[in-house]
Design a protein around this motif. Structure first.
Motif, mmCIF file in Angstrom:
data_model
loop_
_atom_site.group_PDB
_atom_site.id
_atom_site.type_symbol
_atom_site.label_atom_id
_atom_site.label_comp_id
_atom_site.label_asym_id
_atom_site.label_seq_id
_atom_site.Cartn_x
_atom_site.Cartn_y
_atom_site.Cartn_z
ATOM 1 N N ASP A 40 0.863 -1.188 0.000
ATOM 2 C CA ASP A 40 0.000 0.000 0.000
ATOM 3 C C ASP A 40 0.902 1.241 0.000
ATOM 4 O OD1 ASP A 40 1.033 -0.072 2.523
ATOM 5 O OD2 ASP A 40 -0.821 -0.741 3.451
ATOM 6 N N ASP A 41 0.275 2.398 0.029
ATOM 7 C CA ASP A 41 1.042 3.633 -0.078
ATOM 8 C C ASP A 41 1.675 4.059 1.241
ATOM 9 O OD1 ASP A 41 0.766 3.824 -2.700
ATOM 10 O OD2 ASP A 41 -0.890 5.269 -2.684
ATOM 11 N N GLU A 42 1.348 3.330 2.285
ATOM 12 C CA GLU A 42 1.896 3.700 3.579
ATOM 13 C C GLU A 42 3.399 3.433 3.618
ATOM 14 O OE1 GLU A 42 0.546 5.201 6.457
ATOM 15 O OE2 GLU A 42 -0.818 5.703 4.795
ATOM 16 N N PRO A 43 4.185 4.391 4.031
ATOM 17 C CA PRO A 43 5.625 4.167 4.087
ATOM 18 C C PRO A 43 6.016 3.266 5.251
ATOM 19 C CG PRO A 43 5.099 6.361 4.873
ATOM 20 C CD PRO A 43 3.806 5.767 4.422
ATOM 21 N N ILE A 44 7.087 2.574 5.020
ATOM 22 C CA ILE A 44 7.643 1.733 6.070
ATOM 23 C C ILE A 44 8.731 2.551 6.756
ATOM 24 C CG2 ILE A 44 8.913 -0.415 6.524
ATOM 25 C CD1 ILE A 44 7.583 -0.829 3.403
ATOM 26 N N THR A 45 8.788 2.493 8.054
ATOM 27 C CA THR A 45 9.783 3.289 8.764
ATOM 28 C C THR A 45 10.963 2.429 9.175
ATOM 29 O OG1 THR A 45 7.944 4.568 9.590
ATOM 30 C CG2 THR A 45 10.076 4.943 10.618
ATOM 31 N N LEU A 46 12.159 2.881 8.730
ATOM 32 C CA LEU A 46 13.386 2.178 9.104
ATOM 33 C C LEU A 46 14.182 3.099 10.016
ATOM 34 C CD1 LEU A 46 14.471 1.100 5.509
ATOM 35 C CD2 LEU A 46 13.351 -0.379 7.176
ATOM 36 N N ASP A 47 14.103 2.876 11.274
ATOM 37 C CA ASP A 47 14.840 3.684 12.249
ATOM 38 C C ASP A 47 14.629 5.192 12.017
ATOM 39 O OD1 ASP A 47 16.574 3.761 14.519
ATOM 40 O OD2 ASP A 47 18.125 4.554 13.158
ATOM 41 N N GLY A 48 13.375 5.538 11.820
ATOM 42 C CA GLY A 48 13.058 6.962 11.643
ATOM 43 C C GLY A 48 13.119 7.439 10.222
ATOM 44 N N LYS A 49 13.637 6.627 9.310
ATOM 45 C CA LYS A 49 13.708 7.016 7.897
ATOM 46 C C LYS A 49 12.626 6.296 7.120
ATOM 47 C CE LYS A 49 17.442 9.577 8.098
ATOM 48 N NZ LYS A 49 17.492 10.976 7.645
ATOM 49 N N GLU A 50 11.971 7.017 6.222
ATOM 50 C CA GLU A 50 10.862 6.425 5.494
ATOM 51 C C GLU A 50 11.312 5.694 4.248
ATOM 52 O OE1 GLU A 50 8.111 9.512 4.711
ATOM 53 O OE2 GLU A 50 7.260 9.463 6.732
ATOM 54 N N LEU A 51 10.643 4.612 3.973
ATOM 55 C CA LEU A 51 10.893 3.845 2.752
ATOM 56 C C LEU A 51 9.566 3.595 2.082
ATOM 57 C CD1 LEU A 51 12.805 2.000 0.964
ATOM 58 C CD2 LEU A 51 12.079 0.126 2.444
ATOM 59 N N LEU A 52 9.477 3.957 0.812
ATOM 60 C CA LEU A 52 8.253 3.711 0.050
ATOM 61 C C LEU A 52 8.533 2.634 -0.979
ATOM 62 C CD1 LEU A 52 6.899 7.277 -0.795
ATOM 63 C CD2 LEU A 52 5.667 5.505 0.448
ATOM 64 N N VAL A 53 7.749 1.574 -0.957
ATOM 65 C CA VAL A 53 7.867 0.583 -2.024
ATOM 66 C C VAL A 53 6.803 0.928 -3.037
ATOM 67 C CG1 VAL A 53 7.767 -1.847 -2.621
ATOM 68 C CG2 VAL A 53 8.713 -1.144 -0.424
ATOM 69 N N LYS A 54 7.210 1.344 -4.216
ATOM 70 C CA LYS A 54 6.253 1.887 -5.163
ATOM 71 C C LYS A 54 5.757 0.861 -6.172
ATOM 72 C CE LYS A 54 6.287 6.043 -6.292
ATOM 73 N NZ LYS A 54 6.494 7.343 -6.928
ATOM 74 N N ASP A 55 6.616 -0.055 -6.522
ATOM 75 C CA ASP A 55 6.210 -0.989 -7.579
ATOM 76 C C ASP A 55 7.039 -2.264 -7.497
ATOM 77 O OD1 ASP A 55 4.834 -1.789 -9.909
ATOM 78 O OD2 ASP A 55 6.672 -1.346 -11.060
ATOM 79 N N VAL A 56 6.402 -3.375 -7.724
ATOM 80 C CA VAL A 56 7.116 -4.646 -7.824
ATOM 81 C C VAL A 56 6.654 -5.333 -9.096
ATOM 82 C CG1 VAL A 56 7.574 -6.881 -6.758
ATOM 83 C CG2 VAL A 56 7.194 -4.883 -5.316
ATOM 84 N N SER A 57 7.604 -5.700 -9.930
ATOM 85 C CA SER A 57 7.201 -6.370 -11.167
ATOM 86 C C SER A 57 8.233 -7.428 -11.528
ATOM 87 C CB SER A 57 7.049 -5.363 -12.312
ATOM 88 O OG SER A 57 8.288 -4.730 -12.531
ATOM 89 N N THR A 58 7.792 -8.387 -12.291
ATOM 90 C CA THR A 58 8.700 -9.437 -12.720
ATOM 91 C C THR A 58 8.756 -9.425 -14.235
ATOM 92 O OG1 THR A 58 7.915 -10.717 -10.857
ATOM 93 C CG2 THR A 58 9.229 -11.895 -12.481
ATOM 94 N N THR A 59 9.906 -9.218 -14.765
ATOM 95 C CA THR A 59 10.081 -9.199 -16.222
ATOM 96 C C THR A 59 11.064 -10.283 -16.603
ATOM 97 O OG1 THR A 59 11.945 -7.696 -16.133
ATOM 98 C CG2 THR A 59 9.773 -6.685 -16.246
#
Lengths: 181, 429
Positions: free
Chosen positions: B327-346
Motif C-alpha cells: 500500500d502507499d503507507e511508508p515503512i519506517t526504518l529507524d526513523g527514515k521512510e521507505l516507500l515501495v512503489k512498484d514490484v514487477s517481474t520481467t
C-alpha cells in the motif's frame, strides 16, 4: 637705440621709454595713420589712441623685437575703430579741399603738384577693391614687409601676397586700357 | 618699370616727404599722462605655477586615501566577485598585474591582478575580443595551473561573467596557494585547437610575496571523533582573509555511501555558522584526507567551534518487508521512510521501485521467495521525484537476478546522515 631694452622698460611701466620708441619712428606712424584717416587731425587722434592702447597692453607683447610690427597693427586697428565710430566716408571730392588745407603745412614740395599726385594715385586705387587697395598702399606707399601687412590686416602672408599680385594685375590692365583709349 | 609701378613709386616719394607735425609729441605725451599709471607689480609666472602646484598638492594630499583606494583596487570585477572577496578588493588587498597576451583566436587575455594568502591564490583575468567571444566552446580557454619557484598550484575553482555584447569575459580563478619564495609566477592555460586538440600556453608576471595577505589563525586541532564505521580526525585550521580551511583525515568505511558527508560539519564563529564554500577529499595511503572550505572568519572573533551536526552513520535494521500486501503507507526504518512503489517481474528479473530520503542508502538488500534468497544485482534509474505526500525523494529501481515472484524484501541496514552532537572548541587568542 636699443629697442629691446626700451620695450622692457616700457613693460615695467616707463611712459618715457614708450614715447621714445614711438618718436623714433614718428614719421612712419604718422604716414600710416594719415593714409587711413585722410587728415592730420584724425591721424593724430588715432596715434593718441594707439599710444594709450600700447601702454595698456605692452605686457601682452611676448617678443620685444616685434614691437614695431605689433604697434603698427595696433595703430591700424585704432584707425579702423575711429573710422567706424565716425562712419566717415572719405570722398575723393572732399580730399582736394580738406587735404590741401590741412596737409599743406606738412608738405615740403609744392602743394599743388603733391596733391595732384596724391589724387592721382587715389583715383587709380579706386579700381581695385578695398582689401587690395589696403595691401597695395601698405606695401608700396609705406614699404612694409609682408609679415607686417599680414599682421595689420589680420590675414595670412599668402593672402597678402595674392591681394597685392591681383591688385597690381588689375591696375596694369586698367592702365593699359587707359592708354589704349 | 611699367607705368603702374612708376606711379606707385611717385606716390611713395610723395608720401615719404610727409613728416609728422611738431605738436605730435606733445599730444602723445599728454595722452599718455591721462592714463592711470598701471600697477607695475606683475606676478611672475613661476609664482602662479607654484600656487597651482600647491593647490593640487593640498587637494591630492588631503584625498590621499581615496586615491590610494582606487589605485590598488582591481577595477571592473564588482559584478564577478561578492562577499568577502569584494570587501578585500575594496580594501585594495590585491596586487595589480595587468599583463596581456593574445590567444589563438585573437582574443586578448589580460591578467589583471592577484590576491594571495596562505589558503589560495586568486587570479583576476579578463578576456576581450571586439569581434565577440564564442563561449559555446567552453574549452576555448581553460586555466590549468600557476607555477613559479617552489610553486605548482592547480586550479581549484573559478567564476566568470560575460558582458551583454559578448565581447568581454571577466573572471576570477582560484588556485592552490603559491609559495612565498616565488618572485615570478607563470599562469598556464589550455586552449582549444581544431580537431579536438588542446595546446598549453603560459603568461608570466612578477609577483610580490610581501603583498600576500597575512594568515589570521593557523593552529592545529588534533581531535579525533568516533563515528559508526570509523574515526574522523580534524588536524588543523588555517584562517586567512579570503578563506578558512579545515584539514583532516578520516577512516570511515561508509564515507562515500552518502553524497556529501562533510556537509554536516559546521564552523561556528561568535555563535553563528560560517558559510561553507566547498570541500574535497582524496584517498591516500592511510585513509582519506579532506578539507572543508569556509568563508573568512569575522574580524573580531570571540569564540570558534567546530560542530559535527551530522555525519554518515550506519544503522542495523534487519527489516523484512512483505511485498504481498503493498500500500502507499511508508515503512519506517529507524526513523527514515521507505516507500515501495512498484514490484514487477520481467524477463530481466525482478524489479522493485522504491523511494527514500536523499541521504538514505540501503545495505544488504535481498529478496526472499519461498525457496531461496536472492541478493541485489544492481540499482538503476535513480532520480529525484516528488511523491504523493509532497516530498521530493530519491527514487530508484532495484534489480534482482531471479524470475520468481518475491514475497519479502530484506534490508539489513541503512547508511544515512546521522545526527551527532560533537563540538570541538577551538581556542582563539
Amino acid at each position: 637705440m636699443n629697442v629691446v631694452r626700451l620695450v622692457k622698460k616700457a613693460k615695467k611701466g616707463s611712459k618715457e621709454a614708450l614715447l621714445q620708441l614711438i618718436m623714433a619712428e614718428k614719421d612712419v606712424y604718422y604716414k600710416l595713420a594719415l593714409t587711413y584717416m585722410g587728415n592730420t587731425h584724425d591721424a593724430m587722434d588715432a596715434m593718441e589712441e594707439m599710444i594709450v592702447r600700447l601702454y595698456e597692453k605692452i605686457d601682452q607683447l611676448k617678443k620685444e623685437e616685434a614691437f614695431y610690427r605689433w604697434s603698427k597693427t595696433i595703430l591700424v586697428n585704432s584707425c579702423k575703430t575711429l573710422l567706424r565710430k565716425q562712419k566717415k566716408l572719405v570722398l575723393l571730392d572732399d580730399w582736394n579741399t580738406t587735404n590741401e588745407r590741412e596737409l599743406g603745412h606738412a608738405l615740403t614740395r609744392d602743394p599743388y603738384i603733391s596733391s595732384d599726385q596724391q589724387m592721382d594715385i587715389q583715383e587709380l586705387l579706386l579700381h581695385v577693391n578695398e582689401q587690395q587697395k589696403e595691401a597695395l598702399q601698405l606695401k608700396y606707399l609705406h614699404d612694409l614687409d609682408y609679415q607686417t601687412i599680414a599682421d595689420i590686416t589680420n590675414v595670412s602672408i599668402g593672402t597678402v601676397k595674392s591681394r597685392i599680385f591681383q591688385g597690381l594685375k588689375k591696375l596694369r590692365d586698367h592702365y593699359r586700357g587707359d592708354v589704349d583709349e | 618699370m611699367n607705368n603702374v609701378e612708376k606711379r606707385l613709386a611717385e606716390a611713395k616719394k610723395h608720401i615719404d616727404s610727409i613728416t609728422a607735425p611738431e605738436e605730435l609729441e606733445m599730444r602723445l605725451r599728454s595722452a599718455l599722462n591721462t592714463t592711470t599709471p598701471k600697477n607695475t607689480k606683475r606676478i611672475a609666472p613661476i609664482w602662479k605655477v607654484a600656487a597651482v602646484a600647491l593647490f593640487f598638492m593640498v587637494i591630492v594630499g588631503y584625498h590621499y586615501n581615496a586615491f590610494a583606494f582606487y589605485g590598488k583596487k582591481l577595477l571592473g570585477f564588482d559584478e564577478v566577485i561578492n562577499g568577502t572577496l569584494k570587501e578585500l578588493n575594496d580594501e585594495g588587498m590585491g596586487q595589480i598585474v595587468e599583463k596581456k597576451t593574445e590567444l589563438i583566436d585573437g582574443t586578448d587575455l589580460i591578467i589583471n591582478g592577484m590576491m594571495t594568502d596562505a589558503n589560495q591564490s586568486i587570479v583576476y583575468y579578463t578576456l576581450t575580443n571586439p569581434n565577440g567571444i564564442d563561449d559555446r566552446k567552453s574549452d576555448f580557454f581553460r586555466p590549468a595551473k600557476v607555477t613559479g619557484f617552489l610553486t605548482n598550484s592547480a586550479v581549484v575553482s573559478g567564476t566568470s561573467l560575460m558582458n551583454e555584447d559578448h565581447t568581454e569575459i571577466k573572471g576570477t580563478m582560484s588556485f592552490e596557494p603559491v609559495s612565498p619564495f616565488s618572485k615570478k609566477l607563470t599562469f598556464h592555460f589550455w586552449q582549444h585547437l581544431q580537431n579536438n586538440q588542446m595546446t598549453e600556453r603560459s603568461i608570466s608576471f612578477p609577483y610580490n610575496p610581501n603583498k600576500a595577505m597575512q594568515t589570521e589563525i593557523k593552529q592545529s586541532i588534533k581531535k579525533t571523533l568516533k563515528v559508526d564505521k570509523g574515526t574522523i580526525t580534524f588536524n588543523s585550521i588555517t584562517a586567512t582573509p579570503t578563506l578558512t580551511v579545515i584539514e583532516g583525515s578520516l577512516n570511515v568505511e561508509n564515507f562515500d555511501r552518502v553524497d556529501f558527508a562533510l556537509d554536516g560539519i559546521e564552523l561556528i564563529a561568535n555563535g553563528s555558522p560560517i558559510e561553507v564554500l566547498g570541500g574535497g577529499s582524496q584517498s591516500s595511503f592511510n585513509g582519506i584526507k579532506f578539507d572543508i572550505r569556509y568563508d573568512s572568519l569575522p574580524k573580531e572573533l570571540y569564540s570558534l567551534e567546530l560542530v559535527m551536526k551530522e555525519f554518515v552513520g550506519y544503522q542495523m535494521v534487519k527489516e523484512k518487508i512483505s511485498l504481498a500486501s503493498m500500500d502507499d503507507e511508508p515503512i519506517t526504518l529507524d526513523g527514515k521512510e521507505l516507500l515501495v512503489k512498484d514490484v514487477s517481474t520481467t524477463s530481466e528479473g525482478v524489479e522493485i521501485t522504491i523511494a527514500t530520503d536523499d541521504d538514505v542508502m540501503l545495505d544488504g538488500v535481498s529478496i526472499e521467495t519461498k525457496k531461496e534468497l536472492t541478493s541485489l544485482k544492481t540499482t538503476v534509474n535513480q532520480i529525484k521525484a516528488k511523491q504523493k505526500n509532497g516530498r521530493v525523494m530519491k527514487e530508484r529501481t532495484l534489480l534482482f537476478d531471479t524470475t520468481v515472484e518475491p514475497e519479502y524484501l530484506l534490508i539489513e541496514g541503512i547508511h544515512y546522515m546521522k545526527p551527532y552532537k560533537n563540538v570541538i572548541e577551538i581556542l582563539v587568542d
